[in-house]
Design a protein around this motif. Sequence first.
Motif, PDB file in Angstrom:
ATOM      1  N   VAL A 176     -15.184  30.707  53.454  1.00  0.00           N
ATOM      2  CA  VAL A 176     -16.182  29.953  52.684  1.00  0.00           C
ATOM      3  C   VAL A 176     -15.781  28.477  52.589  1.00  0.00           C
ATOM      4  CG1 VAL A 176     -17.095  29.622  50.344  1.00  0.00           C
ATOM      5  CG2 VAL A 176     -17.094  31.899  51.383  1.00  0.00           C
ATOM      6  N   ILE A 177     -14.499  28.223  52.346  1.00  0.00           N
ATOM      7  CA  ILE A 177     -14.023  26.844  52.280  1.00  0.00           C
ATOM      8  C   ILE A 177     -14.149  26.170  53.647  1.00  0.00           C
ATOM      9  CG2 ILE A 177     -11.981  25.403  51.914  1.00  0.00           C
ATOM     10  CD1 ILE A 177     -11.048  27.509  49.847  1.00  0.00           C
ATOM     11  N   GLU A 178     -13.749  26.881  54.682  1.00  0.00           N
ATOM     12  CA  GLU A 178     -13.790  26.338  56.045  1.00  0.00           C
ATOM     13  C   GLU A 178     -15.206  25.947  56.462  1.00  0.00           C
ATOM     14  OE1 GLU A 178     -13.290  28.061  60.591  1.00  0.00           O
ATOM     15  OE2 GLU A 178     -12.177  29.016  58.956  1.00  0.00           O
ATOM     16  N   LEU A 179     -16.185  26.742  56.053  1.00  0.00           N
ATOM     17  CA  LEU A 179     -17.572  26.501  56.465  1.00  0.00           C
ATOM     18  C   LEU A 179     -18.334  25.622  55.473  1.00  0.00           C
ATOM     19  CD1 LEU A 179     -18.491  30.058  57.819  1.00  0.00           C
ATOM     20  CD2 LEU A 179     -17.809  28.031  59.127  1.00  0.00           C
ATOM     21  N   GLY A 180     -17.669  25.139  54.452  1.00  0.00           N
ATOM     22  CA  GLY A 180     -18.309  24.233  53.508  1.00  0.00           C
ATOM     23  C   GLY A 180     -19.378  24.881  52.645  1.00  0.00           C
ATOM     24  N   LYS A 238      -9.095  37.339  50.263  1.00  0.00           N
ATOM     25  CA  LYS A 238      -8.436  36.059  50.563  1.00  0.00           C
ATOM     26  C   LYS A 238      -9.035  35.410  51.813  1.00  0.00           C
ATOM     27  CE  LYS A 238      -3.799  34.053  51.200  1.00  0.00           C
ATOM     28  NZ  LYS A 238      -3.975  33.470  52.547  1.00  0.00           N
ATOM     29  N   SER A 239      -9.197  36.183  52.885  1.00  0.00           N
ATOM     30  CA  SER A 239      -9.713  35.612  54.134  1.00  0.00           C
ATOM     31  C   SER A 239     -11.171  35.187  53.992  1.00  0.00           C
ATOM     32  CB  SER A 239      -9.560  36.613  55.284  1.00  0.00           C
ATOM     33  OG  SER A 239     -10.311  37.790  55.045  1.00  0.00           O
ATOM     34  N   LEU A 240     -11.949  35.904  53.195  1.00  0.00           N
ATOM     35  CA  LEU A 240     -13.351  35.519  52.990  1.00  0.00           C
ATOM     36  C   LEU A 240     -13.446  34.229  52.183  1.00  0.00           C
ATOM     37  CD1 LEU A 240     -14.968  39.016  52.278  1.00  0.00           C
ATOM     38  CD2 LEU A 240     -15.249  37.615  54.331  1.00  0.00           C
ATOM     39  N   LYS A 241     -12.588  34.088  51.188  1.00  0.00           N
ATOM     40  CA  LYS A 241     -12.577  32.836  50.422  1.00  0.00           C
ATOM     41  C   LYS A 241     -12.187  31.654  51.313  1.00  0.00           C
ATOM     42  CE  LYS A 241     -11.727  34.505  45.715  1.00  0.00           C
ATOM     43  NZ  LYS A 241     -10.804  34.483  44.553  1.00  0.00           N
ATOM     44  N   LEU A 295     -14.297  44.791  49.510  1.00  0.00           N
ATOM     45  CA  LEU A 295     -14.231  43.770  50.555  1.00  0.00           C
ATOM     46  C   LEU A 295     -13.338  44.258  51.691  1.00  0.00           C
ATOM     47  CD1 LEU A 295     -14.136  40.552  48.357  1.00  0.00           C
ATOM     48  CD2 LEU A 295     -16.095  41.771  49.323  1.00  0.00           C
ATOM     49  N   LEU A 296     -13.955  45.033  52.577  1.00  0.00           N
ATOM     50  CA  LEU A 296     -13.309  45.611  53.746  1.00  0.00           C
ATOM     51  C   LEU A 296     -13.943  45.041  55.008  1.00  0.00           C
ATOM     52  CD1 LEU A 296     -13.496  49.330  52.543  1.00  0.00           C
ATOM     53  CD2 LEU A 296     -11.587  47.751  52.211  1.00  0.00           C
ATOM     54  N   SER A 297     -13.255  45.151  56.125  1.00  0.00           N
ATOM     55  CA  SER A 297     -13.786  44.617  57.381  1.00  0.00           C
ATOM     56  C   SER A 297     -15.114  45.248  57.748  1.00  0.00           C
ATOM     57  CB  SER A 297     -12.772  44.842  58.514  1.00  0.00           C
ATOM     58  OG  SER A 297     -11.594  44.113  58.289  1.00  0.00           O
ATOM     59  N   LYS A 314     -27.068  24.520  57.508  1.00  0.00           N
ATOM     60  CA  LYS A 314     -27.168  23.372  58.398  1.00  0.00           C
ATOM     61  C   LYS A 314     -28.620  23.063  58.762  1.00  0.00           C
ATOM     62  CE  LYS A 314     -22.576  24.041  60.410  1.00  0.00           C
ATOM     63  NZ  LYS A 314     -21.801  24.451  61.596  1.00  0.00           N
ATOM     64  N   GLN A 315     -29.485  24.070  58.636  1.00  0.00           N
ATOM     65  CA  GLN A 315     -30.908  23.884  58.917  1.00  0.00           C
ATOM     66  C   GLN A 315     -31.681  23.442  57.683  1.00  0.00           C
ATOM     67  OE1 GLN A 315     -32.146  27.627  60.607  1.00  0.00           O
ATOM     68  NE2 GLN A 315     -30.582  27.558  62.201  1.00  0.00           N
ATOM     69  N   GLY A 316     -30.960  23.212  56.589  1.00  0.00           N
ATOM     70  CA  GLY A 316     -31.599  22.716  55.380  1.00  0.00           C
ATOM     71  C   GLY A 316     -32.029  23.779  54.391  1.00  0.00           C
ATOM     72  N   GLN A 317     -31.605  25.031  54.599  1.00  0.00           N
ATOM     73  CA  GLN A 317     -31.984  26.111  53.694  1.00  0.00           C
ATOM     74  C   GLN A 317     -31.144  26.051  52.415  1.00  0.00           C
ATOM     75  OE1 GLN A 317     -34.377  28.273  53.940  1.00  0.00           O
ATOM     76  NE2 GLN A 317     -34.974  28.305  56.085  1.00  0.00           N
ATOM     77  N   ASN A 318     -31.797  26.275  51.292  1.00  0.00           N
ATOM     78  CA  ASN A 318     -31.112  26.374  50.001  1.00  0.00           C
ATOM     79  C   ASN A 318     -30.962  27.842  49.623  1.00  0.00           C
ATOM     80  OD1 ASN A 318     -30.935  23.545  49.520  1.00  0.00           O
ATOM     81  ND2 ASN A 318     -33.107  23.549  48.986  1.00  0.00           N
ATOM     82  N   PHE A 319     -29.833  28.193  49.021  1.00  0.00           N
ATOM     83  CA  PHE A 319     -29.606  29.585  48.633  1.00  0.00           C
ATOM     84  C   PHE A 319     -28.393  29.655  47.724  1.00  0.00           C
ATOM     85  CE2 PHE A 319     -27.358  28.736  52.567  1.00  0.00           C
ATOM     86  CZ  PHE A 319     -26.065  29.159  52.283  1.00  0.00           C
ATOM     87  N   GLU A 320     -28.248  30.807  47.069  1.00  0.00           N
ATOM     88  CA  GLU A 320     -27.028  31.162  46.350  1.00  0.00           C
ATOM     89  C   GLU A 320     -26.577  32.524  46.869  1.00  0.00           C
ATOM     90  OE1 GLU A 320     -27.658  31.244  42.152  1.00  0.00           O
ATOM     91  OE2 GLU A 320     -28.652  29.282  42.105  1.00  0.00           O
ATOM     92  N   TYR A 321     -25.278  32.739  46.926  1.00  0.00           N
ATOM     93  CA  TYR A 321     -24.758  34.020  47.397  1.00  0.00           C
ATOM     94  C   TYR A 321     -23.614  34.451  46.491  1.00  0.00           C
ATOM     95  CZ  TYR A 321     -22.800  37.563  50.580  1.00  0.00           C
ATOM     96  OH  TYR A 321     -22.324  38.736  51.135  1.00  0.00           O
ATOM     97  N   CYS A 322     -23.812  35.570  45.799  1.00  0.00           N
ATOM     98  CA  CYS A 322     -22.826  36.119  44.868  1.00  0.00           C
ATOM     99  C   CYS A 322     -22.186  37.362  45.490  1.00  0.00           C
ATOM    100  CB  CYS A 322     -23.515  36.474  43.547  1.00  0.00           C
ATOM    101  SG  CYS A 322     -22.469  37.329  42.359  1.00  0.00           S
ATOM    102  N   ILE A 323     -20.860  37.355  45.595  1.00  0.00           N
ATOM    103  CA  ILE A 323     -20.126  38.488  46.165  1.00  0.00           C
ATOM    104  C   ILE A 323     -19.378  39.185  45.031  1.00  0.00           C
ATOM    105  CG2 ILE A 323     -18.343  39.198  47.798  1.00  0.00           C
ATOM    106  CD1 ILE A 323     -18.998  36.669  49.424  1.00  0.00           C
ATOM    107  N   VAL A 324     -19.756  40.430  44.766  1.00  0.00           N
ATOM    108  CA  VAL A 324     -19.143  41.222  43.694  1.00  0.00           C
ATOM    109  C   VAL A 324     -18.259  42.294  44.319  1.00  0.00           C
ATOM    110  CG1 VAL A 324     -19.552  42.751  41.741  1.00  0.00           C
ATOM    111  CG2 VAL A 324     -21.094  40.817  42.164  1.00  0.00           C
ATOM    112  N   GLY A 325     -17.006  42.340  43.899  1.00  0.00           N
ATOM    113  CA  GLY A 325     -16.079  43.340  44.413  1.00  0.00           C
ATOM    114  C   GLY A 325     -14.767  42.713  44.802  1.00  0.00           C
ATOM    115  N   ASP A 326     -13.773  43.555  45.001  1.00  0.00           N
ATOM    116  CA  ASP A 326     -12.477  43.082  45.464  1.00  0.00           C
ATOM    117  C   ASP A 326     -12.056  43.912  46.661  1.00  0.00           C
ATOM    118  OD1 ASP A 326     -11.726  45.496  44.410  1.00  0.00           O
ATOM    119  OD2 ASP A 326     -10.738  44.660  42.656  1.00  0.00           O
ATOM    120  N   GLY A 327     -10.898  43.599  47.198  1.00  0.00           N
ATOM    121  CA  GLY A 327     -10.437  44.335  48.368  1.00  0.00           C
ATOM    122  C   GLY A 327      -9.562  43.470  49.252  1.00  0.00           C
ATOM    123  N   PRO A 328      -9.048  44.042  50.334  1.00  0.00           N
ATOM    124  CA  PRO A 328      -8.080  43.338  51.185  1.00  0.00           C
ATOM    125  C   PRO A 328      -8.628  42.125  51.921  1.00  0.00           C
ATOM    126  CG  PRO A 328      -8.698  45.468  52.142  1.00  0.00           C
ATOM    127  CD  PRO A 328      -9.236  45.443  50.762  1.00  0.00           C
TER     128      PRO A 328
END
Length: 386
Positions: free
Chosen positions: A260-264, A254-257, A219-221, A237-251
């Motif tokens: 995700v919270i900020e954007l609901g 924290k900001s990506l998590k 998880l790099l820039s 927001k357009q009504g699309q359904n999906f799942e998104y799995c992020i595998v990996g760690d990195g600097p």
Amino acid sequence: MNILNISSIIPLKGLKRENDIILRIQDYLKDNYGYDFTIAMSLPYVPFILSLINDKWKKYRDYQHKRQLKVQGHDTVIYPWLLPPTSNFWLNYFLIPVNWVWYIFVVQKKIFQEAKNADLLLTQNLIPDAILAYWLHKKYDTPYIINIRGKSEKYWYKLPVLRSVIKNASQVITHSPTNYQLFKDDYEIELVPHPVDDIFYFDGNNEYSYPKLISVCRLLSLKNIDKVIYALSKLKKQGQNFEYCIVGDGPRMKSLKELVIELGLVNEVSFEGYLSREKVAAQLKDSNVFIMPSNPETLGRAFLEAAASGCLIIGHQNTGVDGLFTHQESAIFVNEDTVYKGLKTVFENLNTMSNYREKSQKIVKNLKWDKIGSIYDDIFTKSYNQ
């Protein structure tokens, strides 16, 4: 045949996690073709006073004092190189004359026995790996292979010293389609992608009723995972359904998590952290779209593993697997500004893109270990017999 693998990207305990593919390729070639490998790994020279300031520098100095060690069972000799605390090409280039003197008085003594016994030199980076191989070639007349990794520029090899480095190489190879396209008109270069493990190949049918996306990366820039999250927010927001799995760690974890919270998107996006190869394979086979718009990206082995698993591939144009896969034939390629557009197209046409998945899966079927191992054997034999 004794091969001295001159590599500055070997994983060492306590330092940045490096990909172990170089060691795994060595294991395969030793077991199946009888090659004997020794590794010569450079670390930045650290005087005692600097080792007191920074934990990483202290680790560098500790390793240099050991000189020889085992890395995942591989004989490894550590030698110091005069490197600045940056990967800036020009700083490293202008230090070559200084490192020549350093080589004469320090490095030769460190790797004398290994260099003398080598039948072939294999390099994994330009500076210092290929530079050292060239100097050893001049001293012992040992043939060497340059593996062009990372972001490279053609004009680098037209500069003094570097021009001789590539001219005197017995062969030039790269695992990167980007580098292959860049150099193929000027040099004889062979594309040798990384092999794909059998556990990733999947002959079943993925579930394509709705998008199940996955990214596997540090998880790099430069991975641009934030661009994916922003695009998915618009699609939700357009009504699309999906799942998104992020595998990996990195600097950027924290900001990506937080994003995700900020954007609901907490119900759609999951963070799995670092997973074993077996668990990654299971996650890929449970997904249907692999997205990693990283830039730059020399290859991205995860792209190949995802294609073998039956995922539709979305990558960044003009880097990574662009050149191995083809836009709108075996993959979708976007840039930082078109991630949303690319995802929207995939979401609207997921069920009709089976031909993309089939073509990418067919390409990676030629990247199994036995086929890539045979290519390396041919390269080594040809270089040794020149």
